[in-house]
Write a protein that holds these residues in place. Structure first.
Motif, PDB file in Angstrom:
ATOM      1  N   ALA A 144       1.278   4.419   1.725  1.00 40.49           N
ATOM      2  CA  ALA A 144       0.829   4.998   2.986  1.00 40.49           C
ATOM      3  C   ALA A 144       0.426   6.460   2.829  1.00 40.49           C
ATOM      4  CB  ALA A 144       1.931   4.865   4.032  1.00 40.49           C
TER       5      ALA A 144
ATOM      6  N   VAL B   8       0.752   2.983   8.629  1.00 39.36           N
ATOM      7  CA  VAL B   8      -0.490   2.483   8.055  1.00 39.36           C
ATOM      8  C   VAL B   8      -0.495   0.960   8.110  1.00 39.36           C
ATOM      9  CG1 VAL B   8      -1.755   2.249   5.882  1.00 39.36           C
ATOM     10  CG2 VAL B   8      -0.875   4.484   6.582  1.00 39.36           C
TER      11      VAL B   8
ATOM     12  N   ARG C 169      -5.874  11.078   1.868  1.00 32.00           N
ATOM     13  CA  ARG C 169      -7.333  10.925   1.880  1.00 32.00           C
ATOM     14  C   ARG C 169      -7.897  11.380   3.224  1.00 32.00           C
ATOM     15  NH1 ARG C 169     -10.774   6.378   2.720  1.00 32.00           N
ATOM     16  NH2 ARG C 169      -8.994   4.945   2.793  1.00 32.00           N
TER      17      ARG C 169
ATOM     18  N   ASP D 254       0.830  -1.200   0.000  1.00 34.37           N
ATOM     19  CA  ASP D 254       0.000   0.000   0.000  1.00 34.37           C
ATOM     20  C   ASP D 254       0.866   1.251   0.000  1.00 34.37           C
ATOM     21  OD1 ASP D 254      -2.336  -1.455   0.068  1.00 34.37           O
ATOM     22  OD2 ASP D 254      -2.415  -1.500   2.256  1.00 34.37           O
TER      23      ASP D 254
ATOM     24  N   GLY E 165      -4.715  -0.663   5.301  1.00 32.66           N
ATOM     25  CA  GLY E 165      -5.390   0.446   4.654  1.00 32.66           C
ATOM     26  C   GLY E 165      -5.862   1.553   5.566  1.00 32.66           C
ATOM     27  N   LYS E 166      -5.468   1.527   6.852  1.00 35.20           N
ATOM     28  CA  LYS E 166      -5.877   2.563   7.795  1.00 35.20           C
ATOM     29  C   LYS E 166      -4.681   3.046   8.614  1.00 35.20           C
ATOM     30  CE  LYS E 166     -10.673   0.954   8.361  1.00 35.20           C
ATOM     31  NZ  LYS E 166     -11.501   2.162   8.246  1.00 35.20           N
TER      32      LYS E 166
ATOM     33  N   THR F   2     -10.448   6.493   7.549  1.00 35.61           N
ATOM     34  CA  THR F   2      -9.007   6.338   7.331  1.00 35.61           C
ATOM     35  C   THR F   2      -8.251   6.004   8.613  1.00 35.61           C
ATOM     36  OG1 THR F   2      -8.846   8.748   7.518  1.00 35.61           O
ATOM     37  CG2 THR F   2      -8.873   7.817   5.298  1.00 35.61           C
TER      38      THR F   2
ATOM     39  N   ASN G  90       5.375   1.151   4.966  1.00 43.19           N
ATOM     40  CA  ASN G  90       4.078   1.409   5.592  1.00 43.19           C
ATOM     41  C   ASN G  90       4.036   2.760   6.306  1.00 43.19           C
ATOM     42  OD1 ASN G  90       2.613  -0.962   4.917  1.00 43.19           O
ATOM     43  ND2 ASN G  90       3.789  -2.116   6.436  1.00 43.19           N
TER      44      ASN G  90
ATOM     45  N   THR H 159      -0.868   8.035   0.279  1.00 36.79           N
ATOM     46  CA  THR H 159      -2.175   8.189  -0.360  1.00 36.79           C
ATOM     47  C   THR H 159      -3.297   8.057   0.659  1.00 36.79           C
ATOM     48  OG1 THR H 159      -1.375   7.419  -2.504  1.00 36.79           O
ATOM     49  CG2 THR H 159      -3.723   7.235  -2.092  1.00 36.79           C
ATOM     50  N   ILE H 160      -3.158   7.132   1.599  1.00 33.64           N
ATOM     51  CA  ILE H 160      -4.156   6.961   2.642  1.00 33.64           C
ATOM     52  C   ILE H 160      -4.177   8.177   3.567  1.00 33.64           C
ATOM     53  CG2 ILE H 160      -4.773   5.565   4.671  1.00 33.64           C
ATOM     54  CD1 ILE H 160      -3.534   3.168   3.091  1.00 33.64           C
TER      55      ILE H 160
END
Length: 335
Positions: free
Chosen positions: A177, A295, A183, A175, A298-299, A207, A257, A179-180
């Motif tokens: 990190a 992260v 958001r 993932d 996804g959170k 998030t 991450n 980008t999350i």
């Protein structure tokens, strides 16, 4: 690129732990001659290698003996903001016996952990040409029994390493990190003035993880989960600064991450309500900020936060060092 971050980390560790007669050589190896370092209150901006040595490194090394650097997070990556460049970002502690005053924080004579958030832009030759260093002076004062703030919001504690213990030069991750995190930023600015809730932050599509850890600076402390975050930080901050605008970042990077962002200043706001024991002044304020994120699934699972509260307190008309005279005297080791 991954080797570059490790080389920068080694150079930074050498700067604080090498013998005094090797400091000039270590600084030449680590810093460009025209390096610019933006430091937390009360140091400010230092221009040139010699200024960084005299204005930051020597006072730090004299205050904490023997000085050691212990990184909890150390990442590197290409800056997504317009100024670009390759940057490293770190959550670290400078450790030693607090034997001399540092930036006006009087010594305890005991072991101290001065936490610091740092962003370094790395030149093509591998040396640092721009630095932002946000050390937590109020927390150092608290450790000596001289906390400058009359209120304690969250839990004051040593910043821990990530739960996964992989924050120093982390491995690649599936993932992105950052980008999350970005958001999360998109929904954070607008909030309900009664509940302080913001859209898209928590819940199934949020998030933040339900049990996220939020590690705050001296004066705020740490907390767990959205309810703890609102109770110990967000509610009092938004009451004091209801028009705050943030996100003015010079740097955003992602590595494994982890993600890190910083603005100098990041926030502009009006001091419209009481905060940290000071009444509202209606002053227009700015705030230097650093955030570090881990992260998972996804959170956002963990968030380490550095705020230049010494500078903020000054802008609110407070005297950061005014409480030190009434603190109990502490004998230095060896006296």
């Amino acid at each position: 690129m991954r080797e570059k971050r490790a080389a920068v980390r080694t150079a930074l560790m050498t700067l604080v732990s090498c013998p005094a007669d090797r400091l000039a050589d270590a600084a030449e190896a680590a810093l460009t001659a025209d390096v610019v370092a933006h430091c937390a209150f009360p140091i400010g901006t230092l221009e040139g290698r010699d200024a960084v040595i005299e204005g930051f490194l020597k006072p730090l090394r004299a205050a904490l003996l023997p000085t050691r650097r212990r990184d909890e997070i150390f990442i590197g990556g290409d800056n997504r903001r317009s100024i670009g460049g390759y940057w490293t970002a770190s959550v670290t502690h400078y450790i030693g016996c607090h034997r001399a005053s540092f930036c006006g924080a009087e010594p305890s004579g005991k072991l101290a952990f001065l936490r610091s958030g740092e962003f370094h832009e790395v030149a093509d030759d591998g040396r640092i040409r721009r630095a932002h260093i946000l050390f937590d002076l109020p927390d150092l004062m608290r450790q000596a029994g001289r906390s400058p703030f009359p209120l304690e919001l969250g839990t004051e504690m040593l910043f821990p390493s990530p739960e996964t213990h992989d924050g120093v030069c982390p491995p690649p991750a599936a993932d992105d990190a950052l980008t999350i995190v970005e958001r999360m930023f998109a929904g954070l600015h607008a909030y309900d003035p009664k509940t302080f809730a913001s859209e898209g932050q928590v819940g199934a599509n949020g998030t933040w993880a339900d049990d996220f850890m939020w590690y705050g600076p001296g004066g705020i402390g740490s907390n767990m989960g959205w309810d703890g975050f609102v109770r110990d930080h967000r509610s009092s901050f938004l009451v004091a600064f209801p028009d705050r605008k943030g996100g003015n970042h010079y740097c955003r990077i992602s590595d494994g991450n982890y993600a890190a962002v910083s603005g100098w200043p990041s926030m502009t706001m009006t001091h419209a309500g009481p905060y940290l024991g000071l009444p509202a002044t209606q002053n227009a304020l700015t705030l230097n900020v650093m955030d570090f994120y881990r992260v998972a699934d996804g959170k956002i699972a963990e968030n380490w936060v550095f705020l230049d509260y010494g500078d903020l307190y000054r802008q609110m008309g407070g005297d950061l060092f005014g409480t030190q005279a009434s603190a109990p005297a502490m004998a230095l080791v060896g006296e």
